[in-house]
Each structure stands twice: as C-alpha cells, then as structure tokens.
Design a protein around this motif. Structure first.
Motif, PDB file in Angstrom:
ATOM      1  N   THR A   1       0.812  -1.224   0.000  1.00  0.00           N
ATOM      2  CA  THR A   1       0.000   0.000   0.000  1.00  0.00           C
ATOM      3  C   THR A   1       0.847   1.276   0.000  1.00  0.00           C
ATOM      4  N   ASP A   2       2.157   1.131   0.236  1.00  0.00           N
ATOM      5  CA  ASP A   2       3.000   2.323   0.081  1.00  0.00           C
ATOM      6  C   ASP A   2       3.565   2.389  -1.332  1.00  0.00           C
ATOM      7  N   GLN A   3       3.211   1.405  -2.169  1.00  0.00           N
ATOM      8  CA  GLN A   3       3.617   1.395  -3.572  1.00  0.00           C
ATOM      9  C   GLN A   3       5.124   1.618  -3.735  1.00  0.00           C
ATOM     10  N   GLY A   4       5.884   1.024  -2.836  1.00  0.00           N
ATOM     11  CA  GLY A   4       7.334   1.041  -3.014  1.00  0.00           C
ATOM     12  C   GLY A   4       8.024   2.328  -2.634  1.00  0.00           C
ATOM     13  N   LYS A   5       7.324   3.205  -1.917  1.00  0.00           N
ATOM     14  CA  LYS A   5       7.960   4.480  -1.557  1.00  0.00           C
ATOM     15  C   LYS A   5       9.243   4.223  -0.775  1.00  0.00           C
ATOM     16  N   LEU A   6       9.223   3.201   0.091  1.00  0.00           N
ATOM     17  CA  LEU A   6      10.444   2.862   0.832  1.00  0.00           C
ATOM     18  C   LEU A   6      11.261   1.793   0.120  1.00  0.00           C
ATOM     19  N   ALA A   7      10.571   0.883  -0.559  1.00  0.00           N
ATOM     20  CA  ALA A   7      11.252  -0.332  -1.009  1.00  0.00           C
ATOM     21  C   ALA A   7      11.960  -0.198  -2.344  1.00  0.00           C
ATOM     22  N   ASN A   8      11.389   0.585  -3.259  1.00  0.00           N
ATOM     23  CA  ASN A   8      11.819   0.429  -4.644  1.00  0.00           C
ATOM     24  C   ASN A   8      13.292   0.711  -4.897  1.00  0.00           C
ATOM     25  N   VAL A   9      13.795   1.806  -4.354  1.00  0.00           N
ATOM     26  CA  VAL A   9      15.182   2.143  -4.673  1.00  0.00           C
ATOM     27  C   VAL A   9      16.134   1.100  -4.087  1.00  0.00           C
ATOM     28  N   ASN A  10      15.841   0.637  -2.881  1.00  0.00           N
ATOM     29  CA  ASN A  10      16.682  -0.427  -2.320  1.00  0.00           C
ATOM     30  C   ASN A  10      16.607  -1.680  -3.172  1.00  0.00           C
ATOM     31  N   ALA A  11      15.402  -1.991  -3.671  1.00  0.00           N
ATOM     32  CA  ALA A  11      15.266  -3.180  -4.519  1.00  0.00           C
ATOM     33  C   ALA A  11      16.077  -3.014  -5.795  1.00  0.00           C
ATOM     34  N   ILE A  12      16.012  -1.829  -6.367  1.00  0.00           N
ATOM     35  CA  ILE A  12      16.750  -1.593  -7.610  1.00  0.00           C
ATOM     36  C   ILE A  12      18.256  -1.677  -7.342  1.00  0.00           C
ATOM     37  N   ARG A  13      18.672  -1.172  -6.186  1.00  0.00           N
ATOM     38  CA  ARG A  13      20.092  -1.253  -5.835  1.00  0.00           C
ATOM     39  C   ARG A  13      20.537  -2.698  -5.705  1.00  0.00           C
ATOM     40  N   ILE A  14      19.704  -3.497  -5.074  1.00  0.00           N
ATOM     41  CA  ILE A  14      20.083  -4.895  -4.867  1.00  0.00           C
ATOM     42  C   ILE A  14      20.108  -5.629  -6.202  1.00  0.00           C
ATOM     43  N   VAL A  15      19.102  -5.363  -7.033  1.00  0.00           N
ATOM     44  CA  VAL A  15      19.078  -5.985  -8.360  1.00  0.00           C
ATOM     45  C   VAL A  15      20.300  -5.537  -9.154  1.00  0.00           C
ATOM     46  N   SER A  16      20.616  -4.271  -9.045  1.00  0.00           N
ATOM     47  CA  SER A  16      21.768  -3.740  -9.763  1.00  0.00           C
ATOM     48  C   SER A  16      23.053  -4.437  -9.309  1.00  0.00           C
ATOM     49  N   LYS A  17      23.137  -4.682  -8.017  1.00  0.00           N
ATOM     50  CA  LYS A  17      24.321  -5.335  -7.467  1.00  0.00           C
ATOM     51  C   LYS A  17      24.376  -6.795  -7.922  1.00  0.00           C
ATOM     52  N   ILE A  18      23.255  -7.491  -7.826  1.00  0.00           N
ATOM     53  CA  ILE A  18      23.259  -8.916  -8.181  1.00  0.00           C
ATOM     54  C   ILE A  18      23.523  -9.101  -9.674  1.00  0.00           C
ATOM     55  N   ARG A  19      22.886  -8.263 -10.474  1.00  0.00           N
ATOM     56  CA  ARG A  19      23.032  -8.435 -11.923  1.00  0.00           C
ATOM     57  C   ARG A  19      24.274  -7.749 -12.465  1.00  0.00           C
ATOM     58  N   GLY A  20      24.923  -6.923 -11.617  1.00  0.00           N
ATOM     59  CA  GLY A  20      26.109  -6.215 -12.083  1.00  0.00           C
ATOM     60  C   GLY A  20      25.784  -5.178 -13.150  1.00  0.00           C
ATOM     61  N   LEU A  21      24.631  -4.568 -13.025  1.00  0.00           N
ATOM     62  CA  LEU A  21      24.228  -3.547 -14.002  1.00  0.00           C
ATOM     63  C   LEU A  21      24.178  -2.184 -13.330  1.00  0.00           C
ATOM     64  N   PRO A  22      24.454  -1.123 -14.080  1.00  0.00           N
ATOM     65  CA  PRO A  22      24.288   0.219 -13.501  1.00  0.00           C
ATOM     66  C   PRO A  22      22.810   0.480 -13.189  1.00  0.00           C
ATOM     67  N   MET A  23      22.576   1.373 -12.233  1.00  0.00           N
ATOM     68  CA  MET A  23      21.212   1.673 -11.795  1.00  0.00           C
ATOM     69  C   MET A  23      20.308   2.063 -12.965  1.00  0.00           C
ATOM     70  N   ASN A  24      20.830   2.891 -13.856  1.00  0.00           N
ATOM     71  CA  ASN A  24      19.988   3.360 -14.961  1.00  0.00           C
ATOM     72  C   ASN A  24      19.576   2.238 -15.896  1.00  0.00           C
ATOM     73  N   GLU A  25      20.409   1.192 -15.972  1.00  0.00           N
ATOM     74  CA  GLU A  25      20.024   0.080 -16.837  1.00  0.00           C
ATOM     75  C   GLU A  25      18.979  -0.808 -16.182  1.00  0.00           C
ATOM     76  N   VAL A  26      19.033  -0.900 -14.876  1.00  0.00           N
ATOM     77  CA  VAL A  26      17.985  -1.646 -14.180  1.00  0.00           C
ATOM     78  C   VAL A  26      16.670  -0.882 -14.329  1.00  0.00           C
ATOM     79  N   GLY A  27      16.745   0.417 -14.128  1.00  0.00           N
ATOM     80  CA  GLY A  27      15.561   1.258 -14.360  1.00  0.00           C
ATOM     81  C   GLY A  27      14.555   1.183 -13.224  1.00  0.00           C
ATOM     82  N   VAL A  28      13.499   1.940 -13.401  1.00  0.00           N
ATOM     83  CA  VAL A  28      12.464   1.990 -12.369  1.00  0.00           C
ATOM     84  C   VAL A  28      11.183   1.367 -12.923  1.00  0.00           C
TER      85      VAL A  28
END
Lengths: 415, 996
Positions: free
Chosen positions: B553-580
C-alpha cells in the motif's frame, strides 16, 4: 524442465532455493527460425507453445520489445468468461474457457484459474431482454449459464445493493464456470513451458521492419539485427496497426486506452465477478485481497498507456453505486493499457496480404480471457495456413466481405 | 489532568498540550494531545508494536512519520465509518478516536498466522506459482479460499458509508504541490503577481521538514517565525488558495490535476453528518511547481523490520514535531550524512543516542565531531548485521563490513530499544512521472531524479535532490516567480540542512542469518530478489511482480530504490540500466467514493421525467425506465394488470382514438446553410429536394452499413430542420453527428442543438384523431389540406405548436409538439374533447404492440449490430443515387447475402401463445446444442388479430415466408409460421382516418 510441485518446493526449501532453474533462458537470437512470433504476451507465448507442442515445430522465436507479459497480459482485470452472444464468438471463447480449466497442469505453472462465477447485471427492460436472450442463446449452443432474478442475485452476492434507488438490478446472467486467473502467471507459465520445448524468447528486441520478397515474408529487422524466418506471426495487441504499417498493409483497428485500478488489499469481501454494461463498471477481488475495478475504454485513440480521469471515475462510481460498503475504501493504483478494437468488436486471427505473415489482434477490451483459445487457434492457422475450425469467421477478409461478427453488446463494458 | 505519557518530552513540539484527547487503541483507553498523529500518541506511550505484516504476520511497528508508512496500518472508526488500512502516521488524533489493529487473529500479540514466519523456507517468492496445482479442482475449492483468508489486510466495514463526497472543478495559473519551505517560497513568489495560485499540502500543517528540525533560520529569522509569516502573507493574498489536508494524487494530460481535500478528520465525521467528508478537485493548472520533498530510505539488514526500528528523520520528527522520544536508548544506523543530522537533532531534543553505525569507512566533518563530543560512539565501516527481538527490539549486532556490505566476524552486541536508520533519500518524483517524465539515477546524491521536467512543471527542493534548505527555498522562489513571468525575490541568509549526503552505495548488509526485508509490508526480502533473478525474472518489472516488491500500500515508496540497488548489485548492471517501475496514480491511496462524488444512489444518471409525468401519475400510470427517462408504460384502470391494460389501450387506438406522451423522443435542431447537405449525407434517403413543411422517415447507418438510429426529419425552412431520434439514442446520435461535423466535414456550415427538453410531444392516434384535435387547433386538419408526412405550425389549445402528421401505429396520427409548459393543458383538453370517443391515454407497451402489428421496427430492438436496412426490408429507404454514411459498408457482398438474418413475422401455431422476446429460433426439436438460426425480437398478444404474433430476425428469412420454424420456449420447440412482418392494413388505408 524442473517440475513444480509441493514436493519439489519442499526439496528446494531444504537446499535454500539455490538450485531452481531459470524459468526461461535468455538466448541470443539465431540467424533463422521456422516461425517468429512477434509479441511475448500471453497470446504470443501461448502461440509459440502450441506451435511447438501441437505442430512439432522446433525452431521458434518469440520477440518482445519490452519485458514478456508487460503489455495487456500484465495490465488487464483477469476476467474469464465465454457467454458471448454470437455463435462464432461463443465457440472461440468457450474453447478458451475450457482450456483454462487445466492450463495450470498443462504448463505446470499455477495460473490460479478461479471459476468463481461471473454476473452480468441488467438495469432496465431493454438490458434485461438482451441478457435473457444471451443466456438462451448460450444454452442453445451448449455454453453454461443461467438467468438470475434480483432475489437470486441477492442470495448469490449479499454484499451488493440490488434494489439501488437508481438503475436497480433487475436481473443478471451468471456463468458459474467463468471467473478469474492470475494474469502474470499466464505469460510466465507459457513462457516457461514454451522455453522447455526449445522456443527462444528474446526480450528487449523491437521489430522495426519486415523483410518481404515477392510478396512473401522472409524475416524481420530488429534492434538486435535481422532475423530470418519462414513464417512470421504478429501478436501485438495495441500496436497491431503499427506493425501492419511496417509490413505495408492497413488494419481496421482503433487503439484506445483502457484503464483499471485496484483498491488496497482487504480480507475476502466479494466472491464473484460483477459486471454492469449499463453503468460501465465491473469489480472482482483478487486473491491478494485488492478490489479490481474497470469499465469502458476511453473514447479517444492513443498509444499512451494512460487514460482520462473521468472515464476511470465513472467506473469507480458504478462500483460505489452497487456496493455502498466499498465507498470508503481507497484506490491504491490505477493504470492503462492500449486495446485494439475492430469495427465489430471481434478479434482478428488471419492471414495478411503478405504471404506467410499472420496476425492475431483485435481482442479489444476482452483479450485476456481468450488467451489459451486464441493461442491454440492461431498456432493452428500459422502452422497449417488455414483457420482453426473454431476461428473460421475471424479472418481479415470479413471486413471486405461484410461478414462481420458483432459483439458490441458484449463489449459495452470492457470484458 | 492525566499523567504525561512516559515517552513524551517535557516541552516543545507542534502539539497543543492544553487539549488532552482520549482515544482507544485495540480497546485500551489512552491519551494524547491535539496535534498528535495516532502514531505519535502511541509512541508517547511506548507502543511501537502496532501491526502485522502481510505474508509472514511478523510484528511490526511504526516505521515512519508520514504517508510512506508501510507497517503501522490500522482500522479506524466504527460501523459504516470503519476505515481499514489507514496509516497511523497520517491519522490526526481526535477526541474519542477508535483505532484497532488488523491482519492479526486472534490478537495482535498472539497471531496464529505468524506460523508463516517459521514456514518461510517453504514460502519463498512466487511459491504459489509452483504448487497448489493438484488435484486441479482443489485450487478454487480448497487452496484459494485458504490463501484469500490469510491475505488481505483490513476488513471492509460491511456497511454503507454514511458520508458524502463532493467534486469541484477549478482553474489556477500555478499549482504548487507541497507546503514545505520550497513550496511556500514558490507560492509566495507566484502569488505576488496577483495571478491565481493554489498551494496544496497533504499534512494539516504547512512547513514540511521545517516542522521536524530545530535551529534553522530563513531570511535571518528562525524558521518557525518565517513559516508563520509566510502563512500570514499567503492568507492575505486573495488570489492564493492554500489547501492543507489536500493531496495532489495525480498529474494528468493537459495540465489536469487530481486533488483530494480531506474536510473531516477521522472520528469527527459524525459532528457534521451532512457536510461532505472529502472533496475531489479536478484542477486545471498549466504551470506547476513540484515541491514534494523527499522520503528517507531504510537500510536492508536482518530483522530490519522489528518494532522499534524507524527512519532516522522520522525519529527526529517524533522528537521535534510531536515531542515524543522514540525510545530510551537509540542507535542510529546510516550510510549518509543525514543520519548525523537526525542524531544531533534527537540529542538536542533530549533523546539518548548511544551510537552511530556508519557503513562509510571514514565519516568526518563537523557533525561527527559534535556527536563524539556528545559522547556518542561512532562505528565507521560497520553495519548492523542483525537486529534481535520479536515484539520489540532489544539488541543489535554491529559488525564491520567489507566493500560489498558483507558483515565480517567480530563486532559488538549492543542493547537498545530504538534504532533510527537512514539509507539515503528518494525525491518524490511521482507527479512528473505520471506524465511520463524520464527519470535517471543521480550518483552524487544516490537517488533517482527527473531528467527533464514535463512542460509547464518545475521541480524544486528535495523533489529535485536539492536537500540544502537554502537551495530549496531559492529554487522554490525562482520557480514560483518564473511560473508567472516575474523575477525571483532575493532571500537573506538561510541556515539549515546541508545538501551533500555523501551517500554510500551500501544499503544492504549481507549477513548469514535472518530476513533482510526490502519491502516491509509485503515481506519481500533481499533473498527473494536474488531468487527471482536466479529464476530468470530479471527485468525490474518481473522482479517486482514475482516478489511483490513495491506492490504494497506504500507502492514502493520505501522499497523500490533499495530493490533496484540490490538488483543492480546482483546483476552487475548500472542503476539506470535496471531502471524503475512505472509510477502510477494515485500518489497515496484515494477514497473511491470521492471519485464518484454525488453521482451515487438517486443521482447516478439522474432520473429524467417529462412535463406530463405528474399528469400520468395522477392517472395511475406504471412507468418504465428507458435510458435515464421514466416513461409511462401503461395506464391500468382499477383491477387491471399490465396485459389487460395494454389490450384495452391498443384496442382503443385501433377502434377510436388514444394518445401517448412522446416527449422523450430525442429532438435535434439542425441549422445552417448546409443543413440539407449534411442530413443528406447522414441519412440513407434523399434530403435535398425535401420541401419546407414536409416530413420524412429516415435511417442513419454507421460506417459498417448497419442500422444506427431512425427518426423523422421535418424541414422548417431552407436552412432549418428538426429531426427526431429514438429516446435512448438521443445523446449518441448528437455525438455522432458532431463527430462528423467536427472531424470530417469541417467545411459544412451546420449547427446542432439538442431541443429534446424544449419541446414536449403528444402522439394522437386512431381513426377519430382528427375529430378530437380539429376543435382545438387553428390548423386545417383535412386530409387534402394536411396530408400524411407533412407538418404544420399553428396553435393548439392556444399554445404555439408544431404538428407532424406521422404515425407509428398505422392509424391516422398527429404528433403535437409544444412548449413543455403547455403539455398538461393540451393533454387535459384532448381528454375533454375526446371524451365522447372514449379517448384513451396509452403507454409505451401499447405503442410497441401497435407498431409491431404494422411491422414498424424499433431501432435497438428489432435489429442487432449486423442488421442492415435490407435485412429489415427497408432497402427502399436507401437511395441508390447519392452517397451516405454506411453506403459502402452496406454494399459489401456479405451484407447482401441471402442467408443473412432478416426480419420476419412469426405466428405461433398455438394462437394463444405469446413467444418470449429473445428466444432462439432453429429447425426441428431444438435439443441443445443446436444451430441458432435467429431470435424473436418483438412479441405481443394482438387485440385486433386476437392472437399472439411476433417479429424476429431469421437466417434467410425473406425467402422463407410460409415455412415453419421452431422457437425454443421453456425448453420446448414451439412451431411458428413465418410470414411477412406486416400484420395489419398492408395498403395503409387506415392512415387516412375517418372523415378525411
């Protein structure tokens, strides 16, 4: 393909879930395929799956410009029913509905088909006659369905305000074998099962041209290079007209935004799917607990996956009218998709003016429910060059011949 | 006076200590102050544990102090006003407020479903896609009900909402979203131009982050004084409207904004039961200043969800704005400078801060120095590898970390009861993103920002990652001024928060044990994200959907950027390539009924009644809804049912005379020099040569060549027509005509005006019609003087009237159109002069019967979407000499095939039987499944024919006259004779009437 089951889940739990295989590979495109399917939504992935499964084709690719399942497959309201008015539609949608019943087992992926019943409400005499006619027509063609009086509706859906002061509910059709499914799972399930049969699913690969020689398609130009193919099958939904334009022909398709929304999640408070064409709204509750609400398509054409607020507000109003206890609940998220609407509001599964190039589009506001039937019938068409018996009337030449299959009454509310 | 709650600081805060409020939490009676939120009042009592998470039902506390709250979801109110899923952090405390925990059974403290937490190895992300498949039927019958019961959050009240909502449309030159320092400066600068400015703030207080901090100065004065001054000055500007308690929840195309203004706080609605609870504004504002600030991010580590863990800035907010201590011993865990700001702020407010754990190896600067001076231990290059506790937090394991954020051996275990975390800041860029703005990762401030603001929008302050107070104020003032074409005012010295966060890229401490949550409400962990990627759900949209991260119900206000960071780290991709993932409206959950406004219940498609409605009511008419209209259906006399009334009414029209209220007919005036040409293009029959004073029955087709609507066209003058449409089709036809005029034939000089409500109409029919009407009018009604299909203007009963000599019954007929005010007296005069002929008012049902006897169709009933005029036997009305809309469509081969569904008459062999309308037609016994050859469209008992008769659409119907077909009635095949659809007076003799 690793088998999914409670046992395999337990087995992997003890191994820390470290050894699950990828659901689908991420291959580089080959130089040549027997068939290229353009569009990795449910219909496209299903088409590839049935081409491999039923027609023995092995070199198949599905090209997707974004992420698979990211078009209308991932943004619809998941309603499944087959109680259409016209025989041709009833036949095709009933084929699809019957496939839904065992789709989870077919692809070994839980698509959560939930035959919880779909009610189509009527609010005036004219509506009532139309619904009664449809129920009788369905029964005559062997499609399950019944007509409910207001008292029966009240019993079936006690949460609903049947005797509302304006536009009271005068009756409804109920198809008990209709219901909902989990939309993403359909794309993912077909993707995984197709991949296991050797289908290459290539995401982030936009088709921006066709190789056509002597009126015959030879392949496609993509952002990842040219790929040859004996046959090309287009399943591009809202972007059908764009791809047809690239291939040099025009389609009688209007692309329009269709919006939907969900509420915040709630404990179970609605067990069926409620649809009202007269007041343009429908609602069901997802397994997660969100009320899923939608209505009619926007009036103006556009490719943006966004719509006008007043159209959405109208759908919400319809649901608030019927369910006074939902009024205080809150909208969590709204979104839009681009639907491809044919003049007769029926689908197009057809050869095209380009030889060996086939198109599947025109599902308009009701494509999700058709997914397995559409995929099965389209695979048949692509493999054999002739329409599946249940989809004979759905070719493009009906617009030239005038043998149209009118489903506007079914499409009055997004279905 | 009650004792002050244990965690309430002795002074300070934006609360009113003179207003003590009593409220109930889960049955406990507690107290707080006016100005508290439910969350701050609970924290003041040391209550952190207020909810259970979605999947594992883990104990959860109050994590934030704002709308981004993922955990502290509660149900507020009683009966129909019970509202689930409210964030305790945004509920203003009011006297008598009743709040209860949710998603826990049997109680918050002991929740049976918390067993899910221990079953979690079997419930990884997407587990439900892999199981519950066998046996097939069990999904719907067994598994799904179980899953549904355990999912969901709060409960719907189960009762009607007693409150009302309203809607307002407004315009402003400039919309300023956000009433913090930047937004206030923007509204102030724009407002000085005198142009209309609207400032919205979701909170009930203006000030934004100024409320949460101390010691800041703007323009040389304390921030609090500046804030008061701005409010005063804005209030004094007539052109500026400040809307607190208002959320701008969506940005739409063309400068359209959705605002939700909350007029009544929870728990106070019953004080003014008739006042609206909320007001939805649809605001047009071509220019906007987005000053929506930023939201702090959590850190991801094991058990980062325990009650007692809060965002660092939220802890500071509780201390400074609400004068509430987050705990007795607080530790701050940060990866950026703002953690230090919050720590200092807590200390200044009187909170004990034991330590700062900082992922960065070498934090430095004045703030670190000051904290050391305050006796705070700083752990540089450390992370929290695990928090310990269950219902509350009691220990933290603080461990050194490597460059990847992996916790190393060693470190210390430290006790505490509150942990304040800061993982950096995320600008609130939702509104520009609703309009498709491209976002990009800003490495310097470690956040996503809008790369290019959509036209007309300026993004300022925290929303633009300008975290320094001075910069935010200056940007706001500049944007506000430039939105109105002015130059920005210069501000004096501003001292406040600094801008550079120096945010570390590590926000995820990888430990060996425990769940490290990314999405706190939906319980998705860093492990779940890794599993999704391992299984091939790599696109950020797939990760989101597979793990449900960001879908709470917070629609990722807290979660999304951390999730993108973790995905970026695991996949070895820059943040902009992971995207939002896509930002979608609404920004925060928005009440459904507020979208509906007043258009509910009696006001949903409000009922329309005719000028003769009350007159019909006095005659005892029964009504039927047709579209929005209520039409007189039949006029039963004492003891009559519908059937008998209709038989009597219909017989009266055939034998003598009757009239009906035809006021609901759609009426459109078509005017302009090209009016005839225009009508000639949209009707199938020719309109050019029609003389003034003539009427014509015409068909309109759609482009497919199928019937769209029908009606009568009357020519008033060379450049002026009056057309009628079906009752239900009026809006559709007008829109259709406008579409052609405005998009295709822009060269035609034609204007359309709906005159449906300007003209009442009575249809007088029957052989005696002339005798009844002649004494009431100055128009000569003689057959020669006023032939069939003509119209005349004159007086009826002294009122100006237009009379059309048309007939929908097959009898001599006059359609009398007059001013609505005259309708009742005309009806009464007709009754009087017609008394000697037993004149009979009749309703729509008799009209339907009478026209069917004559074989006239009702557009919308006797046709379907594929029916052409030819199918209806009306090809004579389609000109072969001119082009018209639908002609090409109708001329396609398939539109002319013999085996199409065509209109026929049907006579059941059993003469007493009336076929139900809609029943299918087929050959033989009709045992399902059978091929449907058509259906019954209209069916009645004819008093004239003394038998049941029907019309229907039937395959190859035109060629089958004389044959027999079966209709399926209650499961049995009923044989019917197929006849031409004309049951009475085929030569039209009756149209002349008597005394012609």
């Amino acid at each position: 393909m690793q088998k999914y089951s409670a046992i395999s889940l337990a087995y992997h739990a003890f191994r820390g879930h470290r050894h699950w295989q990828r659901a689908w590979r991420s291959p580089e495109p080959r130089q040549h395929y027997d068939v290229i399917v353009v569009g990795a939504g449910g219909h496209g992935l299903g088409t590839a799956y049935y081409l491999a499964k039923h027609h023995g084709l092995r070199k198949i690719a599905v090209l997707e410009r974004g992420w698979l399942g990211g078009g209308n497959t991932g943004r619809n309201t998941t309603i499944i029913r087959s109680n259409y008015l016209q025989d041709e539609s009833g036949g095709l949608y009933e084929l699809a509905r019957s496939l839904w019943e065992t789709l989870s087992q077919e692809v070994n992926y839980n698509v959560m088909f939930s035959p919880r019943g779909v009610l189509n409400l009527c609010h005036d005499e004219h509506d009532l006659k139309g619904v009664q006619r449809r129920v009788l027509a369905n029964q005559a063609s062997g499609i399950e369905g019944e007509f409910l009086t207001p008292a029966q509706i009240k019993k079936e859906v006690p949460e609903m305000h049947v005797a509302c002061p304006r536009l009271p509910v005068l009756g409804a059709s109920l198809q008990r074998t209709a219901g909902t499914a989990r939309h993403d799972a359909v794309a993912w399930g077909y993707a995984r099962a197709a991949d296991a049969l050797g289908v290459d699913i290539i995401e982030q690969c936009t088709v921006n041209g066709f190789r056509i020689e002597g009126g015959k398609v030879r392949g496609v130009e993509t952002t990842r290079g040219a790929i040859e193919a004996d046959k090309v099958a287009l399943v591009p939904a809202g972007h059908a007209s764009v791809l047809a334009n690239l291939a040099g022909f025009r389609l009688p398709i209007e692309s329009r935004p269709l919006q939907a929304l969900v509420s915040e999640p709630l404990k179970p408070c609605l067990n069926t799917v409620i649809m009202s064409g007269a007041i343009h709204g429908y609602v069901s509750q997802s397994d997660k607990g969100e009320l899923v609400i939608g209505g009619g398509a926007d009036a103006y054409n556009g490719y943006a996956q966004r719509g006008s607020p007043h159209v959405l507000a109208g759908s919400i109003g319809a649901v608030c009218h019927l369910f006074p206890q939902f009024r205080r609940l809150r909208m969590l998220r709204s979104w839009g998709g681009v639907v491809d609407i044919a003049p007769d509001a029926s689908a197009i599964l057809s050869p095209t003016p380009v030889e060996n190039l086939f198109i599947n589009c025109g599902w308009g506001t009701g494509g999700f429910k058709a997914t397995p039937g559409s995929a099965l019938a389209f695979a048949h068409l692509v493999a054999n060059g002739s329409p599946h018996p249940k989809a004979e009337g759905f070719t493009l030449n009906r617009f030239a011949s005038g043998l149209i299959i009118d489903e506007h009454s079914a499409a009055a509310v997004a279905h | 006076m009650k004792a002050v709650a244990k965690y309430r600081l002795p002074s300070g805060g934006h609360i009113d200590r003179s207003q003590l409020l009593q409220f109930s939490w889960g049955g406990r009676t507690l107290h707080g102050f006016h100005g508290d939120t439910l969350a701050s009042a609970l924290l003041a009592h040391g209550i952190h544990f207020v909810g259970r998470s979605f999947k594992y039902h883990r104990p959860r506390g109050i994590y934030t102090a704002g709308v981004e709250e993922p955990n502290a979801l509660v149900t507020v109110g009683r009966n129909g006003r019970m509202t689930p899923n409210l964030r305790a952090t945004e509920v203003l405390l009011t006297e008598g407020l009743n709040a209860v925990p949710q998603n826990a059974w049997p109680s918050l403290d002991f929740d049976l479903l918390s067993v899910n937490n221990f079953l979690s190895p079997f419930l990884p992300a997407g587990f439900y896609y892999k199981t519950f498949m066998s046996p097939a039927a069990w999904w719907h019958k067994r598994y799904e009900p179980m899953i549904r019961r355990s999912a969901g959050l709060g409960c719907a009240s189960g009762q009607a909402d007693p409150d009302s909502y309203e809607r307002r449309y407004a315009y402003a030159e400039v919309l300023v979203v956000g009433g913090g320092a930047a937004g206030l400066a923007a509204a102030h600068a724009a407002g000085q131009s005198g142009k209309r400015v609207v400032l919205v703030e979701q909170d009930w207080l203006l000030g934004g982050s100024l409320l949460a901090r101390t010691g800041e100065t703007i323009d040389g004065e304390p921030a609090r004084a500046w804030l008061a001054k701005m409010q005063r000055e804005l209030a004094a500007m007539d052109n500026v409207q400040v809307l607190p308690n208002t959320t701008c929840f969506a940005a739409y195309e063309h400068g359209m904004w959705g605002l939700l203004e909350r007029l009544r706080h929870h728990g106070t609605e019953q004080d003014k039961p008739n006042a609206p609870r909320q007001r939805m504004w649809w605001l047009r504002a071509p220019r906007s200043v987005i000053a929506t600030g930023a939201i702090e991010r959590p850190m991801v580590f094991a058990n980062n969800d325990l009650p007692g863990v809060t965002l660092a800035s939220s802890a500071a907010t509780y201390a400074n704005r609400f004068a509430v201590k987050p705990g007795d011993r607080t530790i701050v865990f940060t990866n950026n400078n703002s953690g230090y700001v919050s720590a200092l702020s807590l200390i200044e407010a009187g909170v004990e801060v034991k330590a700062i754990v900082d992922t960065r190896p070498a934090p430095s600067g004045a703030m670190a120095q000051r904290l050391l001076e305050c006796g705070v231990t700083i752990f540089p290059g450390h992370g929290i590898s695990r928090a310990r506790g269950w219902h509350d937090l009691h220990h933290l394991r603080i461990a050194p970390i490597d460059e990847e954020g992996v916790a190393q051996r060693g470190g210390v275990l430290m006790s505490c009861d509150s942990l304040a975390v800061s993982g950096g800041w995320s600008p609130v860029i939702h509104l520009p993103s609703h309009q498709g703005a491209k976002v990009q990762w800003n490495e310097e401030q470690a956040c996503f920002i809008v790369a290019e603001a959509p036209a007309g929008m300026a993004i300022v302050g925290g929303a633009a990652a300008s975290f320094a107070l001075a910069q935010a104020v200056q940007e706001g003032a500049t944007a506000g001024a430039s939105a109105v074409g002015a130059t920005a005012p210069a501000y004096g010295a501003i001292h406040g928060a600094e801008g550079a966060l120096d945010c570390d890229s590590i926000a995820w401490i990888k430990g060996k044990r425990g769940k490290a949550f990314v999405d706190l409400q939906n319980d998705s962990t860093a492990k779940d994200l890794a599993l999704a990627i391992r299984e091939g759900y790599e696109s950020i949209e797939h990760v989101k959907r597979y793990t449900t991260t960001g879908m709470a119900t917070d629609q990722g206000k807290l979660a999304n950027v951390n999730a993108i960071r973790i995905v970026s780290k695991i996949r070895g991709l820059p943040m902009n390539e992971v995207g939002v993932t896509t930002f979608r409206a609404p920004y925060t959950p928005t009440t459904l009924a507020a979208f509906a406004g007043r258009e509910l219940d009696d006001f949903l498609q409000p009922e329309r009644i005719t000028p003769l409605h009350d007159w019909s009511v006095t005659l005892g008419a029964a009504f039927e809804p047709v579209g929005q209209w209520m039409r007189a259906w039949y006029y039963p006399k004492a003891g009559e049912d519908m059937h008998r009334a209709v038989q009597r009414e219909s017989a009266a029209v055939r034998e003598s005379v009757g009239f009906m209220d035809a006021s609901t007919l759609g009426k459109i005036e078509v005017r302009g020099k090209d009016a005839a040409e225009f009508l000639n293009r949209v009707y199938t029959n020719g309109m050019l040569k029609m003389p003034a004073g003539a009427c014509r029955y015409g068909l309109m087709l759609n482009e497919e060549g199928t019937l769209f609507d029908d009606g009568v066209i009357s020519r008033l003058a060379d450049d002026r027509f009056f057309i009628s449409t079906t009752t239900g089709g009026a809006p559709r036809v007008l829109a259709w005509l406008e579409l052609w005029l405005q998009t295709e034939w822009t060269d035609l000089e034609v204007w359309l005006t709906s005159i449906t409500e300007q003209w009442a109409a009575l249809a007088l029919n029957g052989p005696k019609a002339r005798k009844v009407l002649q004494p009431l009018t100055d128009i000569d009604l003689g057959h020669e003087a006023f032939p069939y299909m003509r119209f005349r203007e004159g007086q009826v009963c002294g009122a100006k009237a237009r009379i059309l000599r048309v007939s929908f019954t097959g009898e001599l007929g006059y359609e009398i159109h007059m001013a609505p005010e005259a309708a009742v007296s005309v009806a009464e005069d007709l009754m009087e002069t017609g008394a000697e002929y037993k004149i009979t008012p009749y309703g729509t049902e008799s009209m339907h019967l009478l026209r069917a006897e004559k074989g006239f169709i009702i557009a919308g009933q006797d046709n379907e979407g594929t029916t052409t005029p030819d199918d209806l036997g009306l090809s004579g009305l389609c000109s072969t000499k001119k082009d018209y809309v639908g002609r090409r469509g109708a001329e396609r081969a398939g539109m002319r095939r013999e085996d199409r569904k065509q209109l026929v008459g049907l006579l059941p062999e059993n003469e007493t039987l009336v076929l139900p309308e809609g029943v299918p037609l087929g050959a033989g016994e009709l045992t399902p499944p059978f091929p449907i050859l058509g259906h019954v469209t209209s069916s009645y008992m004819s008093p004239t024919l003394k038998r049941g008769f029907a019309m229907g659409l039937l395959r190859r119907g035109h060629k089958r006259h004389g044959e027999t077909i079966s209709a399926l009635v209650k499961g049995a095949a009923v044989p019917c004779k197929i006849v031409p659809p004309m049951f009475l007076d085929p030569d039209g003799e009756r149209l002349r009437g008597e005394d012609a």
